[in-house]
Design a protein around this motif. Structure first.
Motif, PDB file in Angstrom:
ATOM      1  N   LEU A   1      41.634  34.159  27.987  1.00 34.76           N
ATOM      2  CA  LEU A   1      42.610  34.262  27.148  1.00 34.76           C
ATOM      3  C   LEU A   1      43.352  36.285  27.577  1.00 34.76           C
ATOM      4  CD1 LEU A   1      41.773  33.685  23.650  1.00 34.76           C
ATOM      5  CD2 LEU A   1      44.156  32.175  25.199  1.00 34.76           C
ATOM      6  N   GLU A   2      42.150  37.053  27.953  1.00 29.66           N
ATOM      7  CA  GLU A   2      42.301  38.647  28.718  1.00 29.66           C
ATOM      8  C   GLU A   2      43.329  38.566  29.500  1.00 29.66           C
ATOM      9  OE1 GLU A   2      40.517  42.712  29.391  1.00 29.66           O
ATOM     10  OE2 GLU A   2      38.764  40.935  28.263  1.00 29.66           O
ATOM     11  N   ALA A   3      42.913  37.827  30.742  1.00 31.52           N
ATOM     12  CA  ALA A   3      43.135  37.689  32.070  1.00 31.52           C
ATOM     13  C   ALA A   3      45.286  37.290  31.528  1.00 31.52           C
ATOM     14  CB  ALA A   3      42.524  36.694  32.693  1.00 31.52           C
ATOM     15  N   ALA A   4      45.323  36.711  30.875  1.00 30.37           N
ATOM     16  CA  ALA A   4      46.915  35.999  30.724  1.00 30.37           C
ATOM     17  C   ALA A   4      47.322  37.338  30.507  1.00 30.37           C
ATOM     18  CB  ALA A   4      46.918  35.116  29.743  1.00 30.37           C
TER      19      ALA A   4
ATOM     20  N   LYS B   1      43.945  30.377  38.196  1.00 26.65           N
ATOM     21  CA  LYS B   1      44.294  31.231  37.948  1.00 26.65           C
ATOM     22  C   LYS B   1      44.787  32.177  38.623  1.00 26.65           C
ATOM     23  CE  LYS B   1      44.749  29.606  33.082  1.00 26.65           C
ATOM     24  NZ  LYS B   1      46.326  28.886  33.086  1.00 26.65           N
ATOM     25  N   ALA B   2      43.954  32.993  39.205  1.00 21.90           N
ATOM     26  CA  ALA B   2      43.216  34.003  39.712  1.00 21.90           C
ATOM     27  C   ALA B   2      44.100  33.653  41.363  1.00 21.90           C
ATOM     28  CB  ALA B   2      41.901  34.530  40.717  1.00 21.90           C
TER      29      ALA B   2
ATOM     30  N   ASN C   1      50.906  39.735  31.715  1.00 22.83           N
ATOM     31  CA  ASN C   1      51.924  39.359  30.535  1.00 22.83           C
ATOM     32  C   ASN C   1      51.887  41.177  29.835  1.00 22.83           C
ATOM     33  OD1 ASN C   1      52.110  37.059  29.820  1.00 22.83           O
ATOM     34  ND2 ASN C   1      51.268  37.509  27.954  1.00 22.83           N
ATOM     35  N   ALA C   2      51.383  42.098  30.950  1.00 24.00           N
ATOM     36  CA  ALA C   2      51.296  43.675  30.672  1.00 24.00           C
ATOM     37  C   ALA C   2      51.809  44.217  32.217  1.00 24.00           C
ATOM     38  CB  ALA C   2      50.040  43.794  29.621  1.00 24.00           C
ATOM     39  N   GLY C   3      52.174  43.177  33.174  1.00 25.77           N
ATOM     40  CA  GLY C   3      52.553  43.695  34.197  1.00 25.77           C
ATOM     41  C   GLY C   3      51.319  44.409  34.631  1.00 25.77           C
TER      42      GLY C   3
ATOM     43  N   ALA D   1      44.367  41.378  35.887  1.00 25.03           N
ATOM     44  CA  ALA D   1      44.234  39.990  35.582  1.00 25.03           C
ATOM     45  C   ALA D   1      43.147  38.873  35.825  1.00 25.03           C
ATOM     46  CB  ALA D   1      45.489  39.154  35.410  1.00 25.03           C
ATOM     47  N   HIS D   2      43.318  39.336  38.216  1.00 21.89           N
ATOM     48  CA  HIS D   2      43.045  38.547  38.816  1.00 21.89           C
ATOM     49  C   HIS D   2      41.100  39.198  39.084  1.00 21.89           C
ATOM     50  CE1 HIS D   2      41.184  38.035  43.173  1.00 21.89           C
ATOM     51  NE2 HIS D   2      42.203  37.251  42.636  1.00 21.89           N
ATOM     52  N   ALA D   3      41.576  40.278  38.884  1.00 23.45           N
ATOM     53  CA  ALA D   3      39.607  40.617  38.419  1.00 23.45           C
ATOM     54  C   ALA D   3      38.490  39.699  37.434  1.00 23.45           C
ATOM     55  CB  ALA D   3      39.186  42.478  38.160  1.00 23.45           C
TER      56      ALA D   3
END
Length: 225
Positions: free
Chosen positions: A96-99, A134-135, A103-105, A110-112
């Motif tokens: 969820l944090e990665a998503a 997803k990564a 979204n925050a650009g 997110a990948h990490a």
């Protein structure tokens, strides 16, 4: 004779009663211990169930509260404070944090985050594969088509949960490189797979048409009546 028989019966019953009391005095504690263990075990089991429900509810409330923040950056900050305890809870929170990082650009962050989930040895393989998938999708231009293809090929192993979705992405990497023949070969393999869903088959067919291929070219004509 009847009085004698009655007397014998009474004596026999009294002896039986005395033996029963003696056995209860000698071994009755075992029955008591068994009853205590059974009742205690049932109570402990119910306590653990109630505790698990309370923990799950608290986690759900914390996640919903974090996702209810105004901006992606605020949601990321709130998710970082969610008290996840088990590996599964940590994995869900991290995805969820990665998503929200995406979204925050911030696709790099997110990948990490997703790659951290993919490396959690105590998380079920299906969640690790999902995080890797997803990564790779988030990486975008940070990785070459060949690099992403290598990642998707690892997810396309026989028996893998995301095998066909990974195959679809492999075909798209070939499209990016302009290798239409290789892309169509992969797409044909997907269409012929017994486990392909109707939605995936439709997407594959549309992509083949977009690439200038006739999806029905290799099929035998229907028999006439």
């Amino acid at each position: 004779m009847s009085d004698t028989d009655s007397f014998i019966d009474e004596v026999t019953e009294e002896v039986r009663r005395d033996r029963l009391f003696a056995l209860m005095k000698r071994y009755g504690w075992i029955a008591i211990v068994l009853v205590v263990l059974l009742v205690g075990g049932a109570a402990w089991n119910e306590y653990r169930k109630a505790e698990a429900r309370a923990t799950a509810q608290a986690l759900g409330d914390a996640l919903l509260g974090a996702l209810d923040q105004g901006s992606p950056e605020e949601r990321v900050a709130a998710l970082e404070t969610v008290p996840a305890e088990t590996a599964g809870q940590k994995a869900v929170t991290a995805m969820l944090e990665a998503a929200e990082q995406a979204n925050a650009g911030d696709p790099t962050a997110a990948h990490a985050t997703l790659m951290q989930v993919s490396e959690m040895a105590d998380v079920p393989q299906v969640y690790r594969d999902l995080a890797t998938f997803k990564a790779l999708a988030i990486a975008g231009g940070a990785m070459t088509p060949a690099e992403r293809r290598a990642g998707y090929e690892a997810l396309a192993a026989p028996g893998a949960a995301m095998r066909l979705l990974a195959e679809e992405q492999i075909a798209l990497t070939y499209v990016e490189e302009g290798d239409t023949a290789a892309a169509v070969e992969v797409l044909e393999r997907i269409r012929a797979d017994a486990e392909v869903t109707s939605g995936l088959r439709q997407r594959v067919t549309q992509l083949m048409v977009a690439l200038g291929e006739d999806p029905n070219a290799g099929q035998a004509p229907a028999a006439s009546e």
